[in-house]
Design a protein around this motif. Sequence first.
Motif, short mmCIF file in Angstrom:
data_model
loop_
_atom_site.label_atom_id
_atom_site.label_comp_id
_atom_site.label_asym_id
_atom_site.label_seq_id
_atom_site.Cartn_x
_atom_site.Cartn_y
_atom_site.Cartn_z
N ALA A 79 -43.52 -5.22 -9.39
CA ALA A 79 -43.75 -4.92 -7.98
C ALA A 79 -44.60 -3.66 -7.83
O ALA A 79 -44.64 -2.82 -8.74
N PRO A 80 -45.25 -3.49 -6.68
CA PRO A 80 -46.00 -2.27 -6.42
C PRO A 80 -45.06 -1.07 -6.22
O PRO A 80 -43.85 -1.23 -6.05
N ASN A 81 -45.64 0.11 -6.22
CA ASN A 81 -44.89 1.35 -6.03
C ASN A 81 -44.12 1.33 -4.71
O ASN A 81 -44.66 0.97 -3.66
N SER A 82 -42.85 1.76 -4.76
CA SER A 82 -42.05 1.89 -3.56
C SER A 82 -40.80 2.70 -3.88
O SER A 82 -40.44 2.89 -5.05
N ALA A 83 -40.12 3.17 -2.84
CA ALA A 83 -38.86 3.88 -3.03
C ALA A 83 -37.82 2.97 -3.68
O ALA A 83 -37.05 3.40 -4.55
N ARG A 84 -37.78 1.70 -3.27
CA ARG A 84 -36.80 0.78 -3.84
C ARG A 84 -37.04 0.55 -5.33
O ARG A 84 -36.10 0.31 -6.08
N TRP A 85 -38.30 0.59 -5.74
CA TRP A 85 -38.64 0.47 -7.18
C TRP A 85 -37.90 1.57 -7.94
O TRP A 85 -37.28 1.31 -8.99
N ILE A 86 -37.96 2.78 -7.43
CA ILE A 86 -37.32 3.92 -8.11
C ILE A 86 -35.81 3.76 -8.12
O ILE A 86 -35.16 3.97 -9.15
N VAL A 87 -35.24 3.37 -6.99
CA VAL A 87 -33.78 3.19 -6.91
C VAL A 87 -33.32 2.12 -7.89
O VAL A 87 -32.32 2.29 -8.60
N ALA A 88 -34.05 1.01 -7.93
CA ALA A 88 -33.69 -0.08 -8.85
C ALA A 88 -33.76 0.38 -10.30
O ALA A 88 -32.86 0.09 -11.09
N ALA A 89 -34.84 1.08 -10.65
CA ALA A 89 -34.99 1.56 -12.03
C ALA A 89 -33.85 2.50 -12.41
O ALA A 89 -33.24 2.36 -13.49
N LEU A 90 -33.54 3.45 -11.55
CA LEU A 90 -32.46 4.40 -11.84
C LEU A 90 -31.11 3.69 -11.90
O LEU A 90 -30.25 4.04 -12.72
N GLY A 91 -30.92 2.68 -11.04
CA GLY A 91 -29.66 1.95 -11.05
C GLY A 91 -29.43 1.20 -12.35
O GLY A 91 -28.35 1.26 -12.96
#
Length: 546
Positions: A79-91
């Motif tokens: 997926a493209p860059n987004s806040a949810r991308w970061i949250v998912a990765a950290l989760g």
Amino acid sequence: MSSPSTPTNTSDVLSNLTLPPLTMPRLLGWAAQQYGDKTAIREAGENTSYRQLNDLRRQAGRAFLSMGVKRGDRVAIWAPNSARWIVAALGLQSVGAVLVPLNTRLNASEAADILRRARVSVLLTVAKLEAADPAEMVRAESLPDLTASIRLDADSDIAEQLGWMTFMAKSAEADDAAFIALERAIEPSDSVDMLFTSGTTGKAKGVLCSHEQNIRVFATWSDTVGLTGDDIYLIINPFFHSFGYKAGWLAALITGCTIVPMAQFDRRAVMETIAAERVSMLPGAPSLYEMLLADPERDNYDLSSLRLGVTGAASVPVKLVEDMRDVLGFETVVTAYGLTESTGVVTICRPDDEPQTIASTCGRAMPGVELKCADPQTGEARAPGEEGEVWLRGYNVMQGYFDMPEATAEAITADGWLRTGDIGVMDERGYLRITDRLKDMYIMNGENVYPAEVEKLLYNLDGVAQVAVIGVPKAPQGEVGMAFVVCRPDAELTAEQVKAFCADKLARYKQPYYVEFVESLPMNASGKVLKTELAKQATALLGGGA
């Protein structure tokens, strides 16, 4: 093979930098305590504080746990860059799973190959990407290990895909004590991500790096380039790449600055965002700054907040460094060199280096990393000023290639040296200049392109007898592909047919920009194509430049 006594260049001793906790869940808990209500991510006018981000990554972690994701599982984000991308990765990293970022420019068959070989169990994606429909790919491809697909860009479920809010709500089904136990069980040496990089054969390899490697490397990188908690960090570099992920949002979270993610590059949008958000940190390939400098409407935007620029991935003209400082207003400009197998970084210029050094070299080794230009056969260090293969040894060398022990053994010597395949020269100060790239690799818009992969594909096109692909200079991309094609007798191929064939099977950045039909390819006595001769032909055909 070199011995420990072989003369090498070792960078400055490790600084007095105090490292944060060395696992991702502990890092985020620490960041929440350190930075509290400070904005961690600003997206579409919404602010997420460090405390809120920590709560969100714990919620995402519990949601993954409720879906059966466990330590060591592979979870992909396409997926493209987004806040949810970061949250998912950290989760996912918080339950010990391994992040597998996928290039958003891949087509369906390329992505499916990686998902299969990495044995990915959960995929997070969006409705549509540049060259693929992820939902259609999941339905059409055989992906036996994939158990769930989650839509980052949809709150509610769509067909077989879970919506983001549905996914996050699954956190209520998880045992909180079990989640906390998982968080605490993660070791700094555990694998945290698997970024895919092509090799000289064109076959993608999954590079494994650990929690500790990522955090230690980018705490050091941030300290070296001067990233601080006061910075507003516009991240255009894609999160699937080390530049956007590790030198991007990870470095930002370590230092406590504010992340402004950008999903797609648009130079006017970039300038508008810089002005509106008072962006101070803007890294990118040289072409990014060149496009800003060339934009006739640049003076209509207030870019005075720009402070720090970090570039690389291609040769950098001295004039560009000077213009970044004098015209765009950057206080600090540095260049760096790295590869996925080095956790993203090998060398960095220092902020007080003069423009000539910044433009003509990629800096000196990071603290704690040994570097030498070596004889490829013996491993003996070459004298300053002499070309050799770039070898490095240190805490940043990858754990290895996933499920490819032979390739790992070829890349890393018995005494721990990573053979980069790049040819370089080091001066007496230890500053490195790359003079040739991994075999025939070229770089388009910051993306590595391996001609072997393109050549292998084109041999399957009916009418092609021989083909060789090289990179040629072209602004603003840096380099683009040029395919030299020898046709079979009586074949009637056109350049448009060659390009269309590639367009159906390759990501856009891999597709040749130029196609030249030739009667034969120049070869040496052993039958190897002389790409240096092809480069001369390209120069003549393109009039000395594209």
